[in-house]
Design an enzyme around this catalytic site. Sequence first.
Site, short mmCIF file in Angstrom:
data_model
loop_
_atom_site.label_atom_id
_atom_site.label_comp_id
_atom_site.label_asym_id
_atom_site.label_seq_id
_atom_site.Cartn_x
_atom_site.Cartn_y
_atom_site.Cartn_z
NE ARG A 1 -3.90 -2.18 1.71
CZ ARG A 1 -4.70 -2.68 2.61
NH1 ARG A 1 -4.89 -2.03 3.74
NH2 ARG A 1 -5.34 -3.82 2.40
CB SER B 1 -8.49 -2.31 2.59
OG SER B 1 -9.46 -2.82 3.45
CG HIS B 2 -9.08 0.28 6.20
ND1 HIS B 2 -8.38 -0.84 5.84
CD2 HIS B 2 -8.29 0.98 7.03
CE1 HIS B 2 -7.20 -0.82 6.43
NE2 HIS B 2 -7.12 0.28 7.17
CG ASP C 1 -13.39 -2.89 3.78
OD1 ASP C 1 -14.14 -3.72 3.23
OD2 ASP C 1 -12.17 -3.08 3.91
CG ASP D 1 -10.97 -4.62 0.38
OD1 ASP D 1 -11.40 -4.01 1.39
OD2 ASP D 1 -10.13 -5.53 0.47
CG ASP E 1 -11.53 -7.09 3.19
OD1 ASP E 1 -11.90 -5.93 3.48
OD2 ASP E 1 -10.33 -7.41 3.04
NE ARG E 2 -10.66 -3.48 7.43
CZ ARG E 2 -9.86 -2.76 8.20
NH1 ARG E 2 -10.37 -1.90 9.08
NH2 ARG E 2 -8.56 -2.88 8.12
CD GLU F 1 -7.41 -9.62 10.98
OE1 GLU F 1 -6.26 -9.42 11.41
OE2 GLU F 1 -7.78 -9.28 9.84
CE LYS G 1 -10.29 -7.65 6.57
NZ LYS G 1 -8.88 -7.81 6.20
NE ARG H 1 -4.01 -0.86 13.16
CZ ARG H 1 -4.50 0.15 12.43
NH1 ARG H 1 -5.08 1.17 13.02
NH2 ARG H 1 -4.41 0.13 11.11
C1 VG1 Z 1 -5.27 -3.58 9.51
C2 VG1 Z 1 -6.04 -4.38 10.56
C3 VG1 Z 1 -5.89 -5.86 10.29
C4 VG1 Z 1 -6.35 -6.18 8.86
C5 VG1 Z 1 -5.61 -5.31 7.88
C6 VG1 Z 1 -6.11 -5.50 6.47
O1 VG1 Z 1 -3.90 -3.90 9.58
O2 VG1 Z 1 -5.58 -4.07 11.83
O3 VG1 Z 1 -6.65 -6.57 11.23
O4 VG1 Z 1 -6.12 -7.52 8.56
O5 VG1 Z 1 -5.76 -3.94 8.22
O6 VG1 Z 1 -7.49 -5.21 6.40
P1 VG1 Z 1 -2.83 -2.95 10.35
O7 VG1 Z 1 -1.50 -3.58 10.06
O8 VG1 Z 1 -3.00 -1.58 9.79
O9 VG1 Z 1 -3.22 -2.99 11.79
V1 VG1 Z 1 -8.19 -4.70 4.97
O10 VG1 Z 1 -9.82 -4.60 5.14
O11 VG1 Z 1 -7.05 -3.95 4.40
O12 VG1 Z 1 -7.87 -5.80 3.79
CO CO Z 2 -10.68 -4.41 3.37
#
Ligand code: VG1
Ligand code: CO
Length: 543
Positions: free
Chosen positions: A22, A113-114, A277, A279, A281-282, A363, A376, A496
């Site tokens: 990313r 993703s998000h 979210d 993509d 998956d959340r 998660e 997910k 975090r």
């Molecule tokens: C975050 C979340 C993690 C999740 C990841 C990808 O990672 O904490 O639980 O698997 O995003 O989610 P990090 O390293 O920023 O804590 V997503 O919806 O990007 O595919």
């Molecule tokens: Co996602």
Amino acid sequence: MEILTVETTPIAGQKPGTSGLRKKTKVFMGKHFLENYVQSIFDGIGGVEGKSLVIGGDGRYFNERAIQVILRMAAANGAARAIVGQNGLLSTPAASNLIRGRGTDGGLILSASHNPGGPDEDFGLKYNTPNGGPAPESVTDKIFARTESITEYRIAEAQDVDLATVGETSLGDMAIEVVDPVADYAALMEDLFDFGAIRELFQSGFRVRFDAMHAVTGPYATEILENRLGAPEGSVVNGTPQKDFGGGHPDPNPIWAKDLMDVMMGEDAPDFGAASDGDGDRNMIVGRGLYVTPSDSLALLAAQIHLAPGYSAGLKGVARSMPTSAAVDRVAEVKGVSCYATPTGWKFFGSLLDDGRATICGEESAGTGSDHVREKDGLWAVLLWLNILAKTGKSVADLMAEHWAEYGRNYYSRHDYEAVDAGKATAMMDDLRSRLDSLADQEVQGLTVTEASDFSYTDPVTGDTATKQGIAVHFAGGSRVVFRLSGTGTEGATIRVYLERVETDRTRLQEDTQEALAPIIAAADEIAGLKAHTGREAPDVIT
Ligand code: VG1
Ligand code: CO
């Protein structure tokens, strides 16, 4: 079709994080950046000659341009077939399903993703293996190594492929199949859940609000919830995917999905609210007047999953990421199945699912899924909730209250400190790591530390080991705090802090979460020196 071999040199900063690579979109759009990374993926997996790949993304800015480049590179590298979502769209779980269902050699998923999208926001790319799951570190290590030694990439000179029309086309010798992104996924959901019961629930007047956050789940939710299950038109809001997600963060939590929260906490709230979210998956789950934390949702779903036809045989086992609350552990205990705690990131669940050790995984970051795919799956979690609501006839609030009464309650919250200076964040973690041994048995803010450790994980199936996956400090009575640096951010570092307190006294199950966690929040600051190291007074995002 002419194939060009282009000379290039390694570009720094192409190490995949929690979920693929990313970066700021402009970085991805920079000279050779995308091309270097795609060629490194191809080389890292032993080439793509004669192979088939699924390709699609969440529709954010640069999605289609990147797919056109990837298609020309796949063709130039001798791939036999590419299966692409119409207009370049595929949700992450739908891509995982296509990889599995069509037996391809994996796939490339374009998403951050998000994270927000747009020319000044974020972009991402990851490779998923033939089981449909994100590549494990043994594979991403090879990809990363290649980014450091790459000298050339191959790309075809060709016109853009028409991705708007469903059907077969080709690029040189490579066949391209443009598919309806929703069809196969919707069929899988019909197999797993009791659509008849959910349809009756909607017919009885049960109201749902699904907020797609202008992201990829819109078309999936509209087809499944409104068209197939008969939820009234308008049940899905913000359902048209936009390149910049309407300018927001497509992150389903009470902060970024505030509109949904306001509706669900207001008068005349629908019976059930959910969001997904960027993509897809959340998932976020909200009942009328009650936000369900992802860790609680995982526990409830694990406890009730047998009510869905696809899971009538019950649980083989459960898995959660280490920072996720232990609420699901007690469900596993009562059901007599194994519970695995893995590092953060879905890639660590794949081997457990492949080996039949876990049925449901989750998660704390709003990810829940099962062995139906290897990612997910946001809409899957929503449909499982609806299936349970339809079968029990209870409300979300009643289901949660009964769950806590039976299993006890884990008060849980995550505090994020975003865009912290990377040096300061690393210094804080290193400092804490150097003091772990001396923390044991200490009294902090009235709490006794029982154990402090840096989480390491050895995959019970593959034997692969991952170290430094988060520092967990446990207190007497089952409370704990976990400190971890994010691996998905694109600006500075994100710290975090995961906070948890267990309550089994039934008379004290309804406290406010942040109040219930106040002593642990205070202890966390004292233990890590959060304020002192970062200069921040409070977290940026509390979920
Ligand atoms: C975050 C979340 C993690 C999740 C990841 C990808 O990672 O904490 O639980 O698997 O995003 O989610 P990090 O390293 O920023 O804590 V997503 O919806 O990007 O595919
Ligand atoms: Co996602």
